[in-house]
Design a protein around this motif. Structure first.
Motif, mmCIF file in Angstrom:
data_model
loop_
_atom_site.group_PDB
_atom_site.id
_atom_site.type_symbol
_atom_site.label_atom_id
_atom_site.label_comp_id
_atom_site.label_asym_id
_atom_site.label_seq_id
_atom_site.Cartn_x
_atom_site.Cartn_y
_atom_site.Cartn_z
ATOM 1 N N GLN A 138 6.742 -11.240 9.825
ATOM 2 C CA GLN A 138 6.714 -9.660 8.843
ATOM 3 C C GLN A 138 6.607 -8.696 10.118
ATOM 4 O OE1 GLN A 138 4.125 -9.802 5.730
ATOM 5 N NE2 GLN A 138 4.979 -11.151 5.181
ATOM 6 N N GLN A 139 6.203 -7.301 10.278
ATOM 7 C CA GLN A 139 5.785 -6.232 11.063
ATOM 8 C C GLN A 139 5.360 -5.069 10.195
ATOM 9 O OE1 GLN A 139 7.117 -5.291 14.300
ATOM 10 N NE2 GLN A 139 5.452 -4.042 14.477
ATOM 11 N N LEU A 140 4.060 -5.125 10.554
ATOM 12 C CA LEU A 140 3.340 -3.899 10.434
ATOM 13 C C LEU A 140 2.999 -2.498 10.906
ATOM 14 C CD1 LEU A 140 -0.407 -6.099 9.254
ATOM 15 C CD2 LEU A 140 1.123 -4.177 7.448
ATOM 16 N N TYR A 141 3.243 -1.770 10.510
ATOM 17 C CA TYR A 141 3.476 -0.423 11.161
ATOM 18 C C TYR A 141 2.496 0.641 10.881
ATOM 19 C CZ TYR A 141 8.317 -1.676 9.274
ATOM 20 O OH TYR A 141 9.560 -1.881 9.013
ATOM 21 N N ALA A 142 1.586 1.322 11.964
ATOM 22 C CA ALA A 142 0.915 1.728 12.047
ATOM 23 C C ALA A 142 0.206 2.473 10.645
ATOM 24 C CB ALA A 142 0.958 2.855 13.114
ATOM 25 N N GLU A 143 -0.948 2.172 10.541
ATOM 26 C CA GLU A 143 -1.902 3.233 8.897
ATOM 27 C C GLU A 143 -1.890 4.519 10.070
ATOM 28 O OE1 GLU A 143 -6.609 1.871 9.542
ATOM 29 O OE2 GLU A 143 -4.975 0.268 9.454
ATOM 30 N N GLN A 144 -2.064 5.434 8.789
ATOM 31 C CA GLN A 144 -2.293 6.593 9.146
ATOM 32 C C GLN A 144 -3.478 7.346 8.018
ATOM 33 O OE1 GLN A 144 0.027 8.801 11.219
ATOM 34 N NE2 GLN A 144 0.557 6.726 11.859
ATOM 35 N N ASP A 145 -4.697 7.650 8.860
ATOM 36 C CA ASP A 145 -4.972 8.640 8.090
ATOM 37 C C ASP A 145 -5.067 10.066 7.629
ATOM 38 O OD1 ASP A 145 -7.598 9.963 7.101
ATOM 39 O OD2 ASP A 145 -8.785 9.758 8.900
ATOM 40 N N VAL A 146 -4.694 9.493 6.193
ATOM 41 C CA VAL A 146 -4.110 10.352 5.219
ATOM 42 C C VAL A 146 -5.414 11.651 4.549
ATOM 43 C CG1 VAL A 146 -1.880 9.637 5.454
ATOM 44 C CG2 VAL A 146 -4.112 9.742 3.112
ATOM 45 N N SER A 147 -6.686 11.213 4.850
ATOM 46 C CA SER A 147 -8.016 11.761 4.024
ATOM 47 C C SER A 147 -7.972 13.102 4.172
ATOM 48 C CB SER A 147 -9.218 11.331 4.731
ATOM 49 O OG SER A 147 -9.069 11.360 5.839
ATOM 50 N N SER A 148 -7.202 13.392 5.423
ATOM 51 C CA SER A 148 -6.705 15.616 4.919
ATOM 52 C C SER A 148 -5.899 15.638 4.468
ATOM 53 C CB SER A 148 -7.479 15.890 6.300
ATOM 54 O OG SER A 148 -7.015 15.503 7.314
ATOM 55 N N GLY A 187 -1.351 1.347 0.367
ATOM 56 C CA GLY A 187 -2.127 2.268 0.063
ATOM 57 C C GLY A 187 -3.546 2.359 0.335
ATOM 58 N N SER A 188 -4.672 2.460 0.720
ATOM 59 C CA SER A 188 -6.414 1.739 0.915
ATOM 60 C C SER A 188 -7.090 2.806 0.484
ATOM 61 C CB SER A 188 -6.744 1.513 2.315
ATOM 62 O OG SER A 188 -8.013 0.853 1.932
ATOM 63 N N ILE A 189 -8.241 3.015 -0.295
ATOM 64 C CA ILE A 189 -9.254 3.950 -0.524
ATOM 65 C C ILE A 189 -10.445 3.710 0.247
ATOM 66 C CG2 ILE A 189 -8.627 3.671 -3.404
ATOM 67 C CD1 ILE A 189 -10.035 1.519 -4.086
ATOM 68 N N GLU A 190 -10.289 3.221 1.373
ATOM 69 C CA GLU A 190 -11.266 2.432 1.718
ATOM 70 C C GLU A 190 -10.500 3.306 3.837
ATOM 71 O OE1 GLU A 190 -13.952 -1.498 0.808
ATOM 72 O OE2 GLU A 190 -11.977 -1.470 1.768
ATOM 73 N N THR A 201 -3.008 -1.607 -1.043
ATOM 74 C CA THR A 201 -2.624 -1.919 -2.279
ATOM 75 C C THR A 201 -1.130 -1.272 -1.848
ATOM 76 O OG1 THR A 201 -4.605 -1.540 -3.161
ATOM 77 C CG2 THR A 201 -3.008 -1.447 -4.971
ATOM 78 N N PRO A 202 -0.488 -2.220 -3.038
ATOM 79 C CA PRO A 202 1.333 -1.160 -2.826
ATOM 80 C C PRO A 202 1.589 -0.561 -3.428
ATOM 81 C CG PRO A 202 1.071 -4.392 -3.205
ATOM 82 C CD PRO A 202 -0.073 -3.449 -3.040
ATOM 83 N N VAL A 203 1.896 1.010 -2.947
ATOM 84 C CA VAL A 203 2.143 1.864 -3.740
ATOM 85 C C VAL A 203 3.964 2.183 -3.985
ATOM 86 C CG1 VAL A 203 1.414 3.964 -3.212
ATOM 87 C CG2 VAL A 203 0.539 3.005 -2.711
ATOM 88 N N ASN A 262 -6.026 9.867 -3.756
ATOM 89 C CA ASN A 262 -7.305 9.585 -3.353
ATOM 90 C C ASN A 262 -7.172 8.656 -2.122
ATOM 91 O OD1 ASN A 262 -8.955 11.054 -4.227
ATOM 92 N ND2 ASN A 262 -8.710 10.029 -6.683
ATOM 93 N N TRP A 263 -6.188 8.577 -1.701
ATOM 94 C CA TRP A 263 -5.880 7.567 -0.546
ATOM 95 C C TRP A 263 -6.112 7.864 0.212
ATOM 96 C CZ3 TRP A 263 -4.220 3.194 -2.884
ATOM 97 C CH2 TRP A 263 -3.591 3.206 -3.807
ATOM 98 N N LYS A 264 -7.318 6.913 1.288
ATOM 99 C CA LYS A 264 -7.987 7.263 2.445
ATOM 100 C C LYS A 264 -6.936 6.686 3.655
ATOM 101 C CE LYS A 264 -12.025 8.617 1.206
ATOM 102 N NZ LYS A 264 -11.272 8.847 -0.055
ATOM 103 N N ARG A 265 -6.115 5.781 3.612
ATOM 104 C CA ARG A 265 -4.966 5.217 4.994
ATOM 105 C C ARG A 265 -3.892 4.795 4.116
ATOM 106 N NH1 ARG A 265 -7.694 0.858 7.032
ATOM 107 N NH2 ARG A 265 -8.760 0.272 4.409
#
Length: 204
Positions: free
Chosen positions: A26-36, A64-67, A75-77, A172-175
């Motif tokens: 598995q490969q995780l890609y860099a998470e993005q701050d999407v709060s703004s 997506g993460s709400i934290e 959570t899967p989107v 309302n996703w944060k990341r």
């Protein structure tokens, strides 16, 4: 009266450059701050690096993460699962120059019009995905967009490549991040090459 949204700003992030991903990993890609930000557009490029037939495909999952931190709320989107048809691999007949669209090929078995192919260059960063628009059996195939890089006759070309797009409302996703599950369903997995781009958008 309809409300018209006008794009105010955007930024494009290469979450994953063209990368070789081994089978059963598995490969995780860099998470993005999407709060703004208001929206996020994903462009996912997938290509087999094997001629073995996969039994479960590869899953690309946008989460997506709400934290704002931690891993307890991912959570899967949305998600995509690749096809199960074995790829055909062949080498180019000769060097193909920058700007070329007609690719000389004396053995076109396995190439299909209206599918994506992957030019796997010896320098992986110079590899390219292209869409096949015409085929002259055992002579050449034509791609819809010109090559960006020169490819020597040692370049491998794989059929059964795929490209996916997803537009995500940040709400309302944060990341937001993406995951490549190349062990999907614990089925027969194959080595692949993948690239992920993302654009963050703000409206006014």
């Amino acid at each position: 009266m309809a409300i018209t949204k006008t794009q105010e700003a955007s930024t494009t992030n290469p979450l994953l450059a063209i990368t070789a991903i081994a089978a059963n990993t598995q490969q995780l890609y860099a998470e993005q701050d999407v709060s703004s930000w208001d929206a996020m557009l994903f462009c996912i490029f997938h290509a087999p690096d094997s001629v073995t037939t996969p039994t479960k495909g590869t899953a690309y999952i946008i989460e997506g993460s709400i934290e704002t931190s931690g891993n307890s709320s991912w959570t899967p989107v949305t998600s995509f699962v690749t096809g199960l048809t074995a790829s055909t691999k062949f080498d180019l007949d000769g060097t193909e120059a920058v700007g070329q669209t007609v690719i000389e090929e004396s053995a076109t078995t396995g190439i299909t019009v209206s599918e994506w192919v992957f030019f796997k260059d010896a320098v992986l960063a110079n590899s390219e995905w292209r869409y096949v628009v015409a085929l002259s059996a055992n002579t050449s195939f034509t791609i819809g967009d010109a090559l960006t890089n020169e490819h020597l006759n040692t370049t491998d070309v794989y059929t059964k490549a795929e490209v996916f797009r997803a537009a995500i409302d940040c709400g309302n996703w944060k990341r937001i991040r993406a995951r490549c599950d190349n062990n999907y369903g614990a089925g027969t997995s194959i080595a692949i090459n993948a690239r992920v781009l993302a654009e963050l958008v703000k409206y006014r």
